[in-house]
Each structure stands twice: as C-alpha cells, then as structure tokens.
Design a protein around this motif. Sequence first.
Motif, PDB file in Angstrom:
ATOM      1  N   LEU A 125       0.811  -1.217   0.000  1.00 46.12           N
ATOM      2  CA  LEU A 125       0.000   0.000   0.000  1.00 46.12           C
ATOM      3  C   LEU A 125       0.845   1.268   0.000  1.00 46.12           C
ATOM      4  O   LEU A 125       0.304   2.360  -0.197  1.00 46.12           O
ATOM      5  N   GLN A 138       0.219   4.522  -2.146  1.00 43.46           N
ATOM      6  CA  GLN A 138      -1.150   4.569  -2.641  1.00 43.46           C
ATOM      7  C   GLN A 138      -2.038   5.398  -1.723  1.00 43.46           C
ATOM      8  O   GLN A 138      -1.723   5.659  -0.567  1.00 43.46           O
ATOM      9  N   VAL A 147      -5.605   5.627   0.319  1.00 43.24           N
ATOM     10  CA  VAL A 147      -6.585   4.738   0.923  1.00 43.24           C
ATOM     11  C   VAL A 147      -7.681   5.578   1.577  1.00 43.24           C
ATOM     12  O   VAL A 147      -7.441   6.689   2.054  1.00 43.24           O
ATOM     13  N   ILE A 165      -9.121   1.068  -1.251  1.00 45.58           N
ATOM     14  CA  ILE A 165      -7.801   1.368  -1.794  1.00 45.58           C
ATOM     15  C   ILE A 165      -7.994   1.958  -3.190  1.00 45.58           C
ATOM     16  O   ILE A 165      -8.629   1.346  -4.055  1.00 45.58           O
TER      17      ILE A 165
END
Length: 232
Positions: free
Chosen positions: A96, A99, A101, A226
């Motif tokens: 993650l 990225q 979220v 996500i």
Amino acid sequence: MQVNNDYLNGLKWPGEQSPAEKAADNSRAQLEQEDFFALLTQQLAYQDPFKPADNSQMIAQMTSFTTADGISNMSQQLSGLSEVMTSSQALQASSLVGQKVLVPSSMTYWDNSEPVDGVVVAGSGASNVMVRIENEQGELVRTIPLEGDQRGNVNFTWDGLNDAGEPAATGKYNIKVSGLIDGQREELSALAFARVNSVTLGSADSPTLVNLAGLGGLPLNQILEIASRKAA
C-alpha cells in the motif's frame, strides 16, 4: 507389606534420576510426558498387591495428561499460525505504500501538491449538497457545491485552493458536508482519502499500522477502500 527399595533402585539405569529427583531438579521448569509415565511406573511398582490401583483412575490420569499435552501442542501451533498471518498481513500492507486509501475520518491533509479526494455518504438521497473545507481553527477555506441529486457514496475532489483561488496553507483540514433531505438541510458524513507513506509491522499483541501522510498511523483493518494506482 514392606517393599525392598534396594531391589527397585537396582532396576534403574546407571545415572538415571528418579521422578522425585527430576521434580527436585531446579534446571527443569516443568514435568514432561516421560516424567509422567515414570511416575506412573513407580506408582505401580510401589502399590500394595492386595489393593492394586483402580484401572478407571489410571485411565482418567492418562486421559487428563494427554488432553493437557494436546492443548499445549495446539497452543504452539496457533502461535506459529499467528506469526504466519502477521507476516502475510505485513506483506499486504507493504504493497500500500505510495497509494491512497479511504479512511473512516473526515480529517485530511493538504501537502500543497496533490488534490484531496473524499467521499460524501449521501445515503438514500440528498440534493443541493455542499462540501465545506475548514482548517484546524474551524475557519471556512473552500465551499464545493455538488450539482443535482446525490445518492450513495459520492466522490469529490478539492484542488487545494481557497474560495479566492489561492493555494491553501499546507496542513490538516476537516471536511464537512450538508444537503437537503425532504426539504430540510442536514449534515452528512464525509470520508477522506490519505496517502500511505510507510508501514509499521505489527505482532500478535499489536496491529499492523499504515502511516498516513500528515495524519499518523491507522490500523490496517480500518482501511475502507484502496484507490487504484494512476498510470505513469
């Protein structure tokens, strides 16, 4: 009836400790399975032949020890499984990094570079929805109208500019939303996206945390969505 202890002691292997000696040995923290059977053998050897041990009691003792041993083995296996799951969770969390979220909070962070994305929870329907961006002091920075009727989860974007068209200061901002429902203006829930900067690995006693830009750590299991990666 008197039992000849010298004879019984002579049956032991040289250097072998008796169960009593093993129990008194401070280097051993607990008795093991072999100690239990050694004690059981000694109990049978020293029993009164005219009053032998009850078979049902012996079976109950053996069953109790087997059950305890099985629980101990199961505990070790569960501990190993927990470590595997923690490692797997850490591997998932590491993917993650970089990225965006969706988090269960209306607080967001403007870094003076990327637009801020969020979600309005409009439920069964609302009209004349207004998104208000406020700074940490509660001052209104920007108002973003959403045209038309809105239903469900509605995405919106704040470009980081204030109502005067100037870039807002870098920092935390709170998103507040209201809309008309059955002719009455009501407050709606808002959620914000945040950038994952790093991951703090967890353990059996503490959860794995994703460290969000400007917002701190959040348990991995609280992430709601996500965002897809943008093409380079």
